[in-house]
Design a protein around this motif. Structure first.
Motif, PDB file in Angstrom:
ATOM      1  N   GLY A 282       0.824  -1.203   0.000  1.00 34.17           N
ATOM      2  CA  GLY A 282       0.000   0.000   0.000  1.00 34.17           C
ATOM      3  C   GLY A 282       0.861   1.257   0.000  1.00 34.17           C
ATOM      4  N   LEU A 283       0.513   2.224  -0.850  1.00 34.26           N
ATOM      5  CA  LEU A 283       1.324   3.418  -1.034  1.00 34.26           C
ATOM      6  C   LEU A 283       0.676   4.655  -0.414  1.00 34.26           C
ATOM      7  N   ASN A 284       1.526   5.655  -0.129  1.00 30.33           N
ATOM      8  CA  ASN A 284       1.011   6.949   0.298  1.00 30.33           C
ATOM      9  C   ASN A 284       0.792   7.852  -0.918  1.00 30.33           C
ATOM     10  N   ASP A 285       0.496   9.131  -0.685  1.00 29.08           N
ATOM     11  CA  ASP A 285       0.155  10.022  -1.792  1.00 29.08           C
ATOM     12  C   ASP A 285       1.324  10.313  -2.724  1.00 29.08           C
ATOM     13  N   THR A 286       2.553  10.075  -2.274  1.00 22.48           N
ATOM     14  CA  THR A 286       3.717  10.326  -3.130  1.00 22.48           C
ATOM     15  C   THR A 286       4.225   9.053  -3.802  1.00 22.48           C
ATOM     16  N   GLY A 287       3.512   7.950  -3.643  1.00 18.50           N
ATOM     17  CA  GLY A 287       3.871   6.716  -4.331  1.00 18.50           C
ATOM     18  C   GLY A 287       4.895   5.873  -3.611  1.00 18.50           C
ATOM     19  N   ASN A 288       5.114   6.132  -2.318  1.00 21.00           N
ATOM     20  CA  ASN A 288       6.024   5.334  -1.499  1.00 21.00           C
ATOM     21  C   ASN A 288       5.219   4.500  -0.508  1.00 21.00           C
ATOM     22  N   SER A 289       5.762   3.358  -0.107  1.00 17.32           N
ATOM     23  CA  SER A 289       5.056   2.456   0.802  1.00 17.32           C
ATOM     24  C   SER A 289       4.699   3.170   2.107  1.00 17.32           C
ATOM     25  N   ARG A 290       3.413   3.172   2.434  1.00 20.92           N
ATOM     26  CA  ARG A 290       2.988   3.881   3.641  1.00 20.92           C
ATOM     27  C   ARG A 290       3.509   3.191   4.909  1.00 20.92           C
ATOM     28  N   ALA A 291       3.217   1.901   5.052  1.00 23.32           N
ATOM     29  CA  ALA A 291       3.680   1.183   6.239  1.00 23.32           C
ATOM     30  C   ALA A 291       5.196   1.006   6.205  1.00 23.32           C
ATOM     31  N   GLY A 292       5.755   0.853   5.001  1.00 20.60           N
ATOM     32  CA  GLY A 292       7.201   0.688   4.882  1.00 20.60           C
ATOM     33  C   GLY A 292       7.956   1.920   5.329  1.00 20.60           C
ATOM     34  N   THR A 293       7.456   3.103   4.980  1.00 24.98           N
ATOM     35  CA  THR A 293       8.105   4.344   5.393  1.00 24.98           C
ATOM     36  C   THR A 293       8.020   4.516   6.904  1.00 24.98           C
ATOM     37  N   PHE A 294       6.868   4.183   7.479  1.00 23.09           N
ATOM     38  CA  PHE A 294       6.729   4.208   8.935  1.00 23.09           C
ATOM     39  C   PHE A 294       7.723   3.256   9.588  1.00 23.09           C
ATOM     40  N   ALA A 295       7.847   2.060   9.041  1.00 21.56           N
ATOM     41  CA  ALA A 295       8.770   1.070   9.603  1.00 21.56           C
ATOM     42  C   ALA A 295      10.212   1.550   9.516  1.00 21.56           C
ATOM     43  N   ALA A 296      10.559   2.216   8.422  1.00 25.42           N
ATOM     44  CA  ALA A 296      11.919   2.731   8.269  1.00 25.42           C
ATOM     45  C   ALA A 296      12.238   3.758   9.363  1.00 25.42           C
ATOM     46  N   ARG A 297      11.288   4.613   9.658  1.00 23.64           N
ATOM     47  CA  ARG A 297      11.494   5.606  10.725  1.00 23.64           C
ATOM     48  C   ARG A 297      11.677   4.917  12.073  1.00 23.64           C
ATOM     49  N   ARG A 298      10.846   3.935  12.349  1.00 30.97           N
ATOM     50  CA  ARG A 298      10.927   3.242  13.639  1.00 30.97           C
ATOM     51  C   ARG A 298      12.251   2.488  13.764  1.00 30.97           C
ATOM     52  N   LEU A 299      12.706   1.887  12.674  1.00 32.35           N
ATOM     53  CA  LEU A 299      13.980   1.159  12.698  1.00 32.35           C
ATOM     54  C   LEU A 299      15.138   2.119  12.944  1.00 32.35           C
ATOM     55  N   ALA A 300      15.124   3.277  12.278  1.00 35.61           N
ATOM     56  CA  ALA A 300      16.193   4.262  12.474  1.00 35.61           C
ATOM     57  C   ALA A 300      16.212   4.764  13.921  1.00 35.61           C
ATOM     58  N   GLU A 301      15.040   4.960  14.499  1.00 41.78           N
ATOM     59  CA  GLU A 301      14.968   5.397  15.904  1.00 41.78           C
ATOM     60  C   GLU A 301      15.533   4.329  16.836  1.00 41.78           C
ATOM     61  N   PHE A 302      15.207   3.070  16.556  1.00 43.59           N
ATOM     62  CA  PHE A 302      15.664   1.980  17.428  1.00 43.59           C
ATOM     63  C   PHE A 302      17.171   1.784  17.350  1.00 43.59           C
ATOM     64  N   THR A 303      17.715   1.800  16.143  1.00 45.05           N
ATOM     65  CA  THR A 303      19.133   1.495  15.962  1.00 45.05           C
ATOM     66  C   THR A 303      20.040   2.703  16.178  1.00 45.05           C
ATOM     67  N   GLY A 304      19.511   3.900  15.946  1.00 48.59           N
ATOM     68  CA  GLY A 304      20.352   5.093  15.962  1.00 48.59           C
ATOM     69  C   GLY A 304      21.196   5.257  14.707  1.00 48.59           C
ATOM     70  N   TRP A 305      20.962   4.413  13.695  1.00 49.40           N
ATOM     71  CA  TRP A 305      21.721   4.520  12.450  1.00 49.40           C
ATOM     72  C   TRP A 305      21.325   5.792  11.701  1.00 49.40           C
ATOM     73  N   SER A 306      22.322   6.526  11.246  1.00 46.95           N
ATOM     74  CA  SER A 306      22.102   7.715  10.451  1.00 46.95           C
ATOM     75  C   SER A 306      23.414   8.109   9.790  1.00 46.95           C
ATOM     76  N   VAL A 307      23.348   8.581   8.553  1.00 50.84           N
ATOM     77  CA  VAL A 307      24.556   9.067   7.909  1.00 50.84           C
ATOM     78  C   VAL A 307      24.946  10.452   8.415  1.00 50.84           C
ATOM     79  N   PHE A 308      24.090  11.032   9.261  1.00 50.03           N
ATOM     80  CA  PHE A 308      24.345  12.377   9.766  1.00 50.03           C
ATOM     81  C   PHE A 308      24.973  12.369  11.156  1.00 50.03           C
ATOM     82  N   GLY A 309      25.415  11.188  11.618  1.00 52.40           N
ATOM     83  CA  GLY A 309      26.091  11.121  12.911  1.00 52.40           C
ATOM     84  C   GLY A 309      25.161  10.847  14.067  1.00 52.40           C
TER      85      GLY A 309
END
Length: 311
Positions: free
Chosen positions: A284-311
């Motif tokens: 299922g996609l959002n209004d910009t054509g990206n996975s709605r649940a997938g984008t949410f999951a990506a945010r949650r994963l980044a929060e959990f791991t602390g992974w970021s290219v910005f330090g």
């Protein structure tokens, strides 16, 4: 990249919780119904796979279910072209975010046939056209498939012919784009060859586990086959970060902080350089054509791991 690496056990427990949370939320979005073969896919599905630098694979949900990777294939076709002609490709396609829909024709007209970047459709068509130069469509597709299979160490990766035919039957906007490219002299091969190859490339089917393994060459993980130089991997990472989610790329970089590439089949390939290759799927996609649940999951994963290219 700052932040501690979670243990495989901690990450697996998190992914299990995340999958349950997403099903509980039930915020699935709408499938890409303009491609008939994708219109009947149940949007209420979610899979995730994370390949860590130590070789551990953690996954949850429908991580072994095959799906149409669609525009995620553009990452691998670009890798193939960079391997063939290197920096010469940038004479035909730019490296700037578009700020427009993935199939927009407006910028292509304003910028006289030079697509803004290789991840919008017009730019990907130029990359595919370059792969075709001096070879048949079958040979060009074989090169992309061979690269992906080698990256994933998995020969069970194929093109879904029904999806390819479905796209060919309904791909009028892409026909307009490729004819615009031709009118500006930015197409070397016959229009039908470029379109047919592109539609079949987008119809490659993979599971999250296969895609996470293929992404290890982009992530520069230990043990990945040496088929992409570190310099070219960094270039692709940069483009994924700035252009990988079309006109939602800035927001994805802001909220997730990792290079990623989406596809209208609901897939996401996300890279934590040197740490992990991540694949997520929810159709299922959002209004910009990206996975709605997938984008949410990506945010949650980044929060959990602390992974970021910005330090």
């Amino acid at each position: 990249m700052a932040g501690a690496n979670p243990t495989p056990e901690a990450l697996q427990a998190f992914l299990d919780r995340l999958s349950a949370e997403i099903h509980e939320r039930g915020d699935w979005g709408k499938v890409a119904d303009y491609i008939p073969e994708l219109a009947d896919v149940d949007p209420a599905q979610f899979g995730i796979a994370v390949l860590l630098a130590d070789g551990s694979m953690c996954s949850a949900g429908a991580a072994r279910v095959g799906f149409s990777v669609q525009s995620i294939s553009k990452v691998f076709s670009l890798a193939c072209v960079l391997g063939r002609i290197g920096e010469q490709i940038w004479q035909r396609v730019g490296r700037e975010p578009s700020g427009s829909r993935f199939d927009s024709i407006l910028l292509l007209e304003l910028e006289k046939g030079i697509p803004r970047n290789p991840f919008i459709n017009a730019g990907a068509l130029v990359v595919t056209d370059e792969l075709l130069t001096g070879r048949t469509p079958r040979d060009a597709l074989s090169e992309i498939i061979h690269f992906i299979r080698l990256a994933a160490d998995d020969d069970d990766i194929h093109i879904d012919r029904a999806v390819a035919m479905s796209e060919q039957d309904t791909g009028d906007r892409n026909r307009a784009l490729v004819n615009y490219l031709k009118s500006y002299g930015n197409l070397k091969n016959p229009v039908d060859y470029a379109l047919g190859t592109y539609f079949h490339q987008c119809a490659i089917e993979m599971s999250c586990i296969q895609l996470a393994r293929a992404g290890r060459v982009i992530a520069g993980l230990p043990g990945a086959p040496a088929i992409l130089s570190p310099t070219r991997a960094r270039r692709i990472n940069a483009l994924m970060l700035t252009c990988g989610h079309y006109d939602e790329s800035g927001d994805f970089a802001f909220r997730v902080g990792l290079p990623g590439k989406s596809g209208v089949g609901g897939g996401l390939l996300i890279v934590a350089p040197g740490r992990a290759s991540i694949a997520i799927w929810s159709p299922g996609l959002n209004d910009t054509g990206n996975s709605r649940a997938g984008t949410f999951a990506a945010r949650r994963l980044a929060e959990f791991t602390g992974w970021s290219v910005f330090g």
